[in-house]
Design a protein around this motif. Structure first.
Motif, PDB file in Angstrom:
ATOM      1  N   LEU A  73      49.121 -55.284  45.076  1.00 40.22           N
ATOM      2  CA  LEU A  73      47.932 -55.331  45.952  1.00 40.22           C
ATOM      3  C   LEU A  73      46.932 -56.353  45.401  1.00 40.22           C
ATOM      4  O   LEU A  73      46.404 -57.196  46.136  1.00 40.22           O
ATOM      5  CB  LEU A  73      47.262 -53.953  46.011  1.00 40.22           C
ATOM      6  N   LEU A  77      45.639 -59.968  47.049  1.00 37.74           N
ATOM      7  CA  LEU A  77      44.222 -60.301  47.262  1.00 37.74           C
ATOM      8  C   LEU A  77      43.927 -61.671  46.642  1.00 37.74           C
ATOM      9  O   LEU A  77      43.315 -62.532  47.270  1.00 37.74           O
ATOM     10  CB  LEU A  77      43.319 -59.256  46.577  1.00 37.74           C
ATOM     11  N   ALA A  85      38.570 -56.830  51.748  1.00 33.94           N
ATOM     12  CA  ALA A  85      39.764 -56.838  52.609  1.00 33.94           C
ATOM     13  C   ALA A  85      40.226 -55.428  52.928  1.00 33.94           C
ATOM     14  O   ALA A  85      39.911 -54.467  52.218  1.00 33.94           O
ATOM     15  CB  ALA A  85      40.905 -57.585  51.906  1.00 33.94           C
ATOM     16  N   LEU A  87      43.796 -53.564  53.182  1.00 27.82           N
ATOM     17  CA  LEU A  87      45.173 -53.768  52.723  1.00 27.82           C
ATOM     18  C   LEU A  87      46.050 -52.707  53.350  1.00 27.82           C
ATOM     19  O   LEU A  87      45.690 -51.519  53.367  1.00 27.82           O
ATOM     20  CB  LEU A  87      45.224 -53.642  51.196  1.00 27.82           C
ATOM     21  N   CYS A 114      47.286 -58.137  54.377  1.00 25.25           N
ATOM     22  CA  CYS A 114      45.874 -58.188  53.993  1.00 25.25           C
ATOM     23  C   CYS A 114      45.087 -58.631  55.235  1.00 25.25           C
ATOM     24  O   CYS A 114      45.514 -59.555  55.923  1.00 25.25           O
ATOM     25  CB  CYS A 114      45.864 -59.275  52.930  1.00 25.25           C
TER      26      CYS A 114
END
Ligand SMILES: Cc1ncc(COP(=O)(O)O)c(C=O)c1O
Length: 295
Positions: A73, A77, A85, A87, A114
């Protein structure tokens, strides 16, 4: 924007999944939605534990450990140069032969996408959302493990479509006994003269991470907070109603069908403030919209 698909970064419009993927064929998978603020994901560990529980309930082998998924993750990003954001992790059972059997399926398909942050529309934040009590009932725990955030989201999709037909922003669903359960994609809270009340997990609702944070905050603020079986007649006695989820945080409700509520009411405002302080303490600055609002 790049996505992560089965371990590789791919341009979003080049990402492809097999026609024989069980996620596509049957909604046979799980997902999780998380929010990043200033480059930090709010309560990532809780989301990833819930994802692991979803996969266990659906008998899908986790493709990665929670720590590895958290690293993925953060890598996504960074790859997209995003600090704020939404996700979305999607894991399906993967490709398989035709038919419902889970034999000879897999390996699981594992993707993370994202998205730019998305606040509820300004009028909703300012004046509250409208809910419609829909005829679609919450799928009972005997039929689908409700604690699993299943990729088969048709229960919520059909409930929301019915609410939209009635000009509402979100759907309010009852369980099979006729008790208030939750909304299509949010948990629901009521403020009455006895304090704050929300449907108990035994109603078969989804265990929202925002819901849990709000219950903790309320108790820390000495607000009487109970989880109960809630008959819809409680709506007649509620002073305030609000809904919660990861993307919107706390959203006041101005009406459920023809019943109106103060929105945002004082308790809702207090808890919303507490929630955003928590987000800013644990993660980073809350999202602001282009007008510099933020609700
Ligand atoms: C049916 C349902 N209830 C409640 C929620 C809220 O959960 P959370 O606060 O963890 O986002 C969601 C989230 O998408 C949901 O799909």
């Amino acid at each position: 924007m790049q996505v992560l698909l089965d371990g590789a970064f791919v341009a979003e419009d080049a990402a492809r999944v097999s026609l024989f993927d069980r996620g596509f064929l049957y909604g046979d998978g799980a997902f999780e939605t998380l929010a990043a603020y200033g480059g930090r994901i709010f309560r990532a560990a809780q989301h990833l534990q819930r994802l692991e529980a979803s996969l266990r309930a659906l008998r899908i082998e986790p493709p990665r450990t929670c720590d590895d998924i958290e690293a993925d993750l953060n890598a996504l990003l960074e790859r997209n140069g995003m600090r704020d954001a939404i996700l979305r992790i999607s894991i399906s059972r993967g490709p398989g032969p035709r038919g419902a059997s889970i034999q000879r399926t897999g390996p699981p398909t594992y993707a993370i996408a994202c998205y730019p942050p998305k606040l509820p529309a300004e009028p909703l934040r300012r004046h509250g959302a409208k809910l419609a009590l829909v005829s679609v009932r919450k799928t009972p725990a005997q039929s689908l493990p409700v604690q699993a955030k299943s990729a088969n989201y048709l229960n919520s999709i059909l409930a929301l479509a019915q609410a939209a037909d009635q000009g509402a922003d979100e759907a309010l669903l009852l369980d099979m006994r006729g008790m208030i359960a939750e909304c299509a994609y949010s948990n629901v809270f009521f403020v009455t003269r006895n304090g704050l009340v929300t449907p108990a997990l035994e109603t078969g609702i989804f265990p929202g991470i925002t819901r849990a944070a709000i219950l903790d905050l309320a108790r820390a603020q000495a607000i009487v907070a109970t989880e109960a079986l809630i008959d819809p007649s409680l709506l007649q006695h509620a002073d305030e109603v609000f809904i919660t989820n990861t993307v919107s945080g706390v959203l006041p409700v101005r009406a459920v069908d023809a019943l109106s509520f103060v929105a945002p009411g004082p308790v809702t405002s207090r808890l919303a403030r507490g929630y955003w302080e928590l987000v800013e303490r644990e993660a980073g600055p809350r999202w602001r919209d282009a007008q510099g609002g933020g609700g």
